[in-house]
Enzyme design. Sequence first.
Site, PDB file in Angstrom:
ATOM      1  N   ASN A  86      -6.679 -39.621   4.919  1.00 57.63           N
ATOM      2  CA  ASN A  86      -6.236 -40.316   6.124  1.00 57.63           C
ATOM      3  C   ASN A  86      -5.897 -41.761   5.787  1.00 57.63           C
ATOM      4  OD1 ASN A  86      -6.500 -38.155   7.953  1.00 57.63           O
ATOM      5  ND2 ASN A  86      -8.702 -38.477   8.095  1.00 57.63           N
ATOM      6  N   HIS A  99     -10.721 -42.446   0.487  1.00 56.06           N
ATOM      7  CA  HIS A  99     -11.521 -41.232   0.270  1.00 56.06           C
ATOM      8  C   HIS A  99     -10.658 -40.007   0.460  1.00 56.06           C
ATOM      9  CE1 HIS A  99     -11.867 -42.534   4.478  1.00 56.06           C
ATOM     10  NE2 HIS A  99     -11.915 -41.246   4.798  1.00 56.06           N
TER      11      HIS A  99
HETATM   12  P1  5GP Z   1     -11.763 -40.895   7.892  1.00 57.92           P
HETATM   13  O1  5GP Z   1     -11.691 -40.581   9.356  1.00 57.92           O
HETATM   14  O2  5GP Z   1     -11.861 -42.392   7.638  1.00 57.92           O
HETATM   15  O3  5GP Z   1     -10.711 -40.224   7.072  1.00 57.92           O
HETATM   16  O4  5GP Z   1     -13.110 -40.218   7.399  1.00 57.92           O
HETATM   17  C1  5GP Z   1     -14.338 -40.839   7.356  1.00 57.92           C
HETATM   18  C2  5GP Z   1     -15.355 -39.745   7.180  1.00 57.92           C
HETATM   19  O5  5GP Z   1     -16.561 -40.327   6.774  1.00 57.92           O
HETATM   20  C3  5GP Z   1     -15.636 -38.953   8.460  1.00 57.92           C
HETATM   21  O6  5GP Z   1     -15.363 -37.580   8.256  1.00 57.92           O
HETATM   22  C4  5GP Z   1     -17.128 -39.211   8.720  1.00 57.92           C
HETATM   23  O7  5GP Z   1     -17.810 -38.077   9.193  1.00 57.92           O
HETATM   24  C5  5GP Z   1     -17.620 -39.628   7.334  1.00 57.92           C
HETATM   25  N1  5GP Z   1     -18.739 -40.577   7.369  1.00 57.92           N
HETATM   26  C6  5GP Z   1     -18.833 -41.716   8.116  1.00 57.92           C
HETATM   27  N2  5GP Z   1     -19.991 -42.330   7.864  1.00 57.92           N
HETATM   28  C7  5GP Z   1     -20.641 -41.572   6.936  1.00 57.92           C
HETATM   29  C8  5GP Z   1     -21.901 -41.716   6.274  1.00 57.92           C
HETATM   30  O8  5GP Z   1     -22.663 -42.664   6.489  1.00 57.92           O
HETATM   31  N3  5GP Z   1     -22.241 -40.753   5.380  1.00 57.92           N
HETATM   32  C9  5GP Z   1     -21.425 -39.694   5.105  1.00 57.92           C
HETATM   33  N4  5GP Z   1     -21.860 -38.797   4.215  1.00 57.92           N
HETATM   34  N5  5GP Z   1     -20.226 -39.536   5.707  1.00 57.92           N
HETATM   35  C10 5GP Z   1     -19.841 -40.463   6.613  1.00 57.92           C
END
Ligand code: 5GP
Length: 111
Positions: A86, A99
């Site tokens: 994303n 990520h």
């Molecule tokens: P994005 O929406 O930025 O592509 O994805 C961020 C991801 O990070 C989300 O799927 C969310 O569930 C995950 N996430 C956010 N905070 C944490 C955390 O503290 N630990 C872990 N393992 N995942 C997290």
Amino acid sequence: MEDCIFCKIVKGEIPSAKMYEDEEICIFKDVAPIAKVHLLCVPKEHFAYLSELNGAREALLGRTLGKIAKLAPALGLEEGYRLVINQGENAGQTVHHLHIHILGGEPLKWE
Ligand code: 5GP
Ligand code: ZN
């Protein structure tokens, strides 16, 4: 980056379920999985966007994709998987540390 949650996970300052780690990347379970297997693969170096790629980071990303492919069977992804990166607001990026979402472990819908 002091306030970055993924930098803190990389450093072990906040807990995570780490599945793989080496000198340049870390793979851990997403805390809110949207598939049976939902992992996050992060470079240890903090940067947020693909627009910040340089030669070294491009090479890192290439190696990372190769590592994911090699590790896939051991991560429960032998039947296939989806990678998602994303980028920015319209994609719903919430964590501003690059990520790769690794999704699988079951048939995935494609809307
Ligand atoms: P994005 O929406 O930025 O592509 O994805 C961020 C991801 O990070 C989300 O799927 C969310 O569930 C995950 N996430 C956010 N905070 C944490 C955390 O503290 N630990 C872990 N393992 N995942 C997290
Ligand atoms: Zn970070």
